[in-house]
Design a protein around this motif. Structure first.
Motif, PDB file in Angstrom:
ATOM      1  N   LEU A   1       0.841  -1.183   0.000  1.00 44.55           N
ATOM      2  CA  LEU A   1       0.000   0.000   0.000  1.00 44.55           C
ATOM      3  C   LEU A   1       0.882   1.240   0.000  1.00 44.55           C
ATOM      4  O   LEU A   1       1.759   1.400   0.852  1.00 44.55           O
ATOM      5  N   LEU A   2       0.654   2.113  -0.962  1.00 44.30           N
ATOM      6  CA  LEU A   2       1.436   3.341  -1.054  1.00 44.30           C
ATOM      7  C   LEU A   2       0.711   4.490  -0.340  1.00 44.30           C
ATOM      8  O   LEU A   2       1.300   5.196   0.469  1.00 44.30           O
ATOM      9  N   LEU A   3      -0.558   4.665  -0.659  1.00 40.26           N
ATOM     10  CA  LEU A   3      -1.350   5.686   0.009  1.00 40.26           C
ATOM     11  C   LEU A   3      -2.824   5.412  -0.228  1.00 40.26           C
ATOM     12  O   LEU A   3      -3.175   4.598  -1.081  1.00 40.26           O
ATOM     13  N   LYS A   4      -3.652   6.113   0.533  1.00 35.57           N
ATOM     14  CA  LYS A   4      -5.087   5.908   0.383  1.00 35.57           C
ATOM     15  C   LYS A   4      -5.839   7.170   0.755  1.00 35.57           C
ATOM     16  O   LYS A   4      -5.287   8.075   1.397  1.00 35.57           O
ATOM     17  N   ALA A   5      -7.109   7.217   0.351  1.00 34.75           N
ATOM     18  CA  ALA A   5      -8.009   8.303   0.731  1.00 34.75           C
ATOM     19  C   ALA A   5      -9.401   7.707   0.865  1.00 34.75           C
ATOM     20  O   ALA A   5      -9.822   6.895   0.038  1.00 34.75           O
ATOM     21  N   THR A   6     -10.086   8.087   1.905  1.00 36.10           N
ATOM     22  CA  THR A   6     -11.359   7.445   2.190  1.00 36.10           C
ATOM     23  C   THR A   6     -12.572   8.321   1.924  1.00 36.10           C
ATOM     24  O   THR A   6     -13.705   7.828   1.936  1.00 36.10           O
ATOM     25  N   LYS A   7     -12.358   9.624   1.688  1.00 34.14           N
ATOM     26  CA  LYS A   7     -13.519  10.452   1.365  1.00 34.14           C
ATOM     27  C   LYS A   7     -13.091  11.591   0.445  1.00 34.14           C
ATOM     28  O   LYS A   7     -11.903  11.900   0.299  1.00 34.14           O
ATOM     29  N   ALA A   8     -14.082  12.204  -0.148  1.00 34.41           N
ATOM     30  CA  ALA A   8     -13.837  13.257  -1.132  1.00 34.41           C
ATOM     31  C   ALA A   8     -12.964  14.370  -0.555  1.00 34.41           C
ATOM     32  O   ALA A   8     -13.110  14.758   0.605  1.00 34.41           O
ATOM     33  N   ASP A   9     -12.039  14.840  -1.385  1.00 36.20           N
ATOM     34  CA  ASP A   9     -11.097  15.923  -1.090  1.00 36.20           C
ATOM     35  C   ASP A   9      -9.959  15.505  -0.161  1.00 36.20           C
ATOM     36  O   ASP A   9      -9.071  16.315   0.116  1.00 36.20           O
ATOM     37  N   ASP A  10      -9.998  14.263   0.308  1.00 37.23           N
ATOM     38  CA  ASP A  10      -8.871  13.757   1.092  1.00 37.23           C
ATOM     39  C   ASP A  10      -7.644  13.670   0.204  1.00 37.23           C
ATOM     40  O   ASP A  10      -7.742  13.307  -0.964  1.00 37.23           O
ATOM     41  N   LYS A  11      -6.494  13.939   0.784  1.00 38.24           N
ATOM     42  CA  LYS A  11      -5.232  13.751   0.063  1.00 38.24           C
ATOM     43  C   LYS A  11      -4.435  12.692   0.787  1.00 38.24           C
ATOM     44  O   LYS A  11      -4.148  12.822   1.978  1.00 38.24           O
ATOM     45  N   GLY A  12      -4.083  11.643   0.052  1.00 37.92           N
ATOM     46  CA  GLY A  12      -3.187  10.637   0.594  1.00 37.92           C
ATOM     47  C   GLY A  12      -1.770  10.982   0.180  1.00 37.92           C
ATOM     48  O   GLY A  12      -1.532  11.490  -0.921  1.00 37.92           O
TER      49      GLY A  12
END
Lengths: 113, 116
Positions: free
Chosen positions: A46-57
């Protein structure tokens, strides 16, 4: 159904160049979005993730912003290194528990010194 | 933490024989594990979802009698490729979902199977 589309590779860059890998998705509701990296001969990390709109991973200099309006999650890095050579997979998952990941086709990145 | 191992890392077998691949979560309990197949230069294809103590759920088009999955404990799932043929040669990757870490999935390093 859910689907993920990412740009085909290979992408060949020189060291310190700017990297962008486009990823768009189709899903109902509000999926979680992921970028995984696979180095040669290894499994996915896993490199990065975002769980909701406008989130920045962000991680290891890589960034991706969850754009609901464009259903996109493009991966960027400002200055790549040879060690960034790998295959990058965009993926989505609906819900937190129990749901499987849907992967894009993967983008191979080759960074030359 | 959150390490998933696979064994073996690579295996060569003769056509018609069976091969077992193990997937272990080393430092967490995984009620669910996933088995993927990856063809060269292609994405991961989910084969089946393995739930501890129950039968695996196979994706459409995957032969459950050929790819036997057993998830007997919270830290171990096995994939057995029965009567292997050269077209079964592939990279098999497992992942395990950690129920205590927001259901994150962690991937094993993969097993390369070559059937001669």
């Amino acid at each position: 159904g859910n689907s993920v589309t990412q740009m085909e590779g290979p992408v060949t860059l020189s060291e310190e160049a700017f990297l962008t890998i486009n990823c768009t998705y189709t899903a109902t509701g509000y999926p979680s979005l992921f970028w995984y990296v696979q180095y040669p001969g290894e499994g996915l990390q896993l490199l990065l993730k975002a769980t909701k709109a406008d989130d920045k991973g962000s991680n290891k200099g890589f960034e991706a912003t969850y754009r609901k309006e464009t259903t996109s999650f493009h991966l960027e890095k400002g200055s790549v290194q040879v060690s960034d050579s790998a295959v990058y997979f965009c993926a989505l998952k609906r819900g937190a528990a129990g749901n499987k990941l849907t992967f894009g086709g993967g983008t191979r990145v080759l960074v030359k010194p | 933490g959150a390490v998933v191992s696979q064994h073996p890392s690579w295996v060569i077998c003769k056509s018609g024989t069976s091969v077992k691949i193990e997937c272990r979560s080393l430092d967490f309990q995984a009620t669910t594990m996933f088995w993927y197949r990856q063809f060269p230069k292609q994405s991961l294809m989910l084969m089946a979802t393995s739930n501890e103590g129950s039968k695996a759920t196979y994706e459409q088009g995957v032969e459950k009698d050929k790819f036997l999955i057993n998830h007997a404990s919270l830290t171990l799932s096995t994939l057995t490729v029965t009567s292997a043929h050269p077209e079964d040669s592939s990279f098999y990757i497992c992942s395990a979902r950690d129920r205590d870490r927001a259901y994150e999935q962690y991937f094993g390093p993969g097993t390369r199977l070559t059937v001669t």
